[in-house]
Write an enzyme that holds these catalytic residues in place. Structure first.
Site, PDB file in Angstrom:
ATOM      1  N   SER A  61       0.884  -1.119   0.084  1.00 16.75           N
ATOM      2  CA  SER A  61      -0.062  -0.035   0.098  1.00 16.75           C
ATOM      3  C   SER A  61       0.795   1.303  -0.082  1.00 16.75           C
ATOM      4  O   SER A  61       2.090   1.373   0.473  1.00 16.75           O
ATOM      5  CB  SER A  61      -0.835   0.001   1.110  1.00 16.75           C
ATOM      6  OG  SER A  61      -1.652  -1.086   1.443  1.00 16.75           O
TER       7      SER A  61
HETATM    8  N1  SAH Z   1      -0.833  -4.862   4.079  1.00 18.06           N
HETATM    9  C1  SAH Z   1      -0.276  -5.009   3.121  1.00 18.06           C
HETATM   10  C2  SAH Z   1      -1.006  -4.580   1.555  1.00 18.06           C
HETATM   11  C3  SAH Z   1      -1.468  -5.750   0.943  1.00 18.06           C
HETATM   12  S1  SAH Z   1      -2.409  -5.806  -0.437  1.00 18.06           S
HETATM   13  C4  SAH Z   1       1.262  -4.608   2.752  1.00 18.06           C
HETATM   14  O1  SAH Z   1       1.492  -3.680   3.804  1.00 18.06           O
HETATM   15  O2  SAH Z   1       2.034  -4.817   1.710  1.00 18.06           O
HETATM   16  C5  SAH Z   1      -3.679  -6.962   0.208  1.00 18.06           C
HETATM   17  C6  SAH Z   1      -3.276  -8.393   0.302  1.00 18.06           C
HETATM   18  O3  SAH Z   1      -4.287  -9.083   0.811  1.00 18.06           O
HETATM   19  C7  SAH Z   1      -2.690  -9.126  -0.820  1.00 18.06           C
HETATM   20  O4  SAH Z   1      -1.434  -9.748  -0.534  1.00 18.06           O
HETATM   21  C8  SAH Z   1      -3.816 -10.237  -1.137  1.00 18.06           C
HETATM   22  O5  SAH Z   1      -3.222 -11.533  -1.581  1.00 18.06           O
HETATM   23  C9  SAH Z   1      -4.244 -10.370   0.292  1.00 18.06           C
HETATM   24  N2  SAH Z   1      -5.603 -11.025   0.486  1.00 18.06           N
HETATM   25  C10 SAH Z   1      -6.779 -10.855  -0.234  1.00 18.06           C
HETATM   26  N3  SAH Z   1      -7.848 -11.404   0.028  1.00 18.06           N
HETATM   27  C11 SAH Z   1      -7.306 -12.190   1.280  1.00 18.06           C
HETATM   28  C12 SAH Z   1      -8.048 -13.045   2.328  1.00 18.06           C
HETATM   29  N4  SAH Z   1      -9.126 -13.420   2.228  1.00 18.06           N
HETATM   30  N5  SAH Z   1      -7.094 -13.296   3.285  1.00 18.06           N
HETATM   31  C13 SAH Z   1      -6.252 -13.066   3.405  1.00 18.06           C
HETATM   32  N6  SAH Z   1      -5.506 -12.541   2.516  1.00 18.06           N
HETATM   33  C14 SAH Z   1      -6.174 -11.763   1.481  1.00 18.06           C
END
Ligand code: SAH
Length: 213
Positions: A61
């Site tokens: 993000s």
């Molecule tokens: N917090 C992260 C941003 C991640 S982007 C950072 O600091 O980099 C969102 C993430 O959520 C992705 O890696 C995606 O694979 C994950 N995601 C999407 N749906 C999900 C679910 N149901 N359970 C766990 N992770 C999920």
């Protein structure tokens, strides 16, 4: 490249002018080496005012989004936090600086392992990474004082609402598949007080109680 200087500029030009005020959040953003959470090839862009690719079509993000969501969580240092969507592990590291324990769940195993490795290398020993569908939460570790969902969701799953403690806070990007708004929920007994914040765009939360693949 002077990464500490890049972090100082990031805070000064991206966070302060947009209203980030919590000193503890600012100090965490000044401290955590964001460049270590992205691939070496794009390290020079790590402190840019944007999200960046981390593989599997997912993203780390934008710094401002990490700061706002963290500020909304009102962390004092004693909290047990659940993060849904580990991604790069960067948000988890920021949370680890500001809370007691961080439980973070990611649906892609390779992404989760990568995040786990970098968090361990830097020395965070209060972050626990899980692989699975975060829309189901982590019932065996509930309740949590705070829950942060870092993927866009049509609504905050009831499963997660049930796993936050009384007086606890949930922050999530809620909306359509392509644009959302940050929502902050505070639990009061059986009800939730709801506040709407910044518009945002996150990759979708895919799972049983999120979007379908
Ligand atoms: N917090 C992260 C941003 C991640 S982007 C950072 O600091 O980099 C969102 C993430 O959520 C992705 O890696 C995606 O694979 C994950 N995601 C999407 N749906 C999900 C679910 N149901 N359970 C766990 N992770 C999920």
């Amino acid at each position: 490249m002077d990464f500490a200087e890049a972090r100082r500029l990031m805070v000064e030009t991206q966070l302060i002018p947009r209203g980030i005020r919590d000193e503890r959040v600012i100090n965490a953003m000044l401290k955590v080496p964001r460049h270590l959470f992205v691939n070496e090839a794009i390290r020079y862009r790590a402190y840019d005012d944007s999200a960046l690719p981390i593989g599997e079509g997912q993203t780390i993000s934008q710094p401002y989004m990490v700061a706002v969501m963290t500020e909304l969580l009102e962390l004092s240092g004693n909290e047990k936090v659940l993060e849904v969507g580990t991604g790069s592990g960067y948000q988890a590291a920021i949370l680890a600086e500001l809370a007691k324990e961080v439980y973070s769940i990611e649906r892609f195993e390779d992404i989760a392992r990568q995040a786990e490795q970098i968090l361990r290398e830097i020395g965070y020993d209060n972050v626990y990474i899980f692989v699975g569908d975060g829309t189901e939460g982590l019932p065996e570790h509930a309740p949590f004082d705070r829950i942060i969902i870092t993927a866009g969701t049509p609504n905050v799953p009831e499963t997660l609402k049930n796993q936050v403690s009384d007086g606890g806070i949930i922050v999530a990007p809620v909306g359509s598949r392509f644009s959302q708004q940050l929502v902050k929920l505070r639990k009061h007994g059986k009800t939730f007080k709801e506040e709407y914040h910044t518009p945002c765009v996150f990759v979708p939360l895919i799972g049983k109680y999120g979007w379908k693949e």
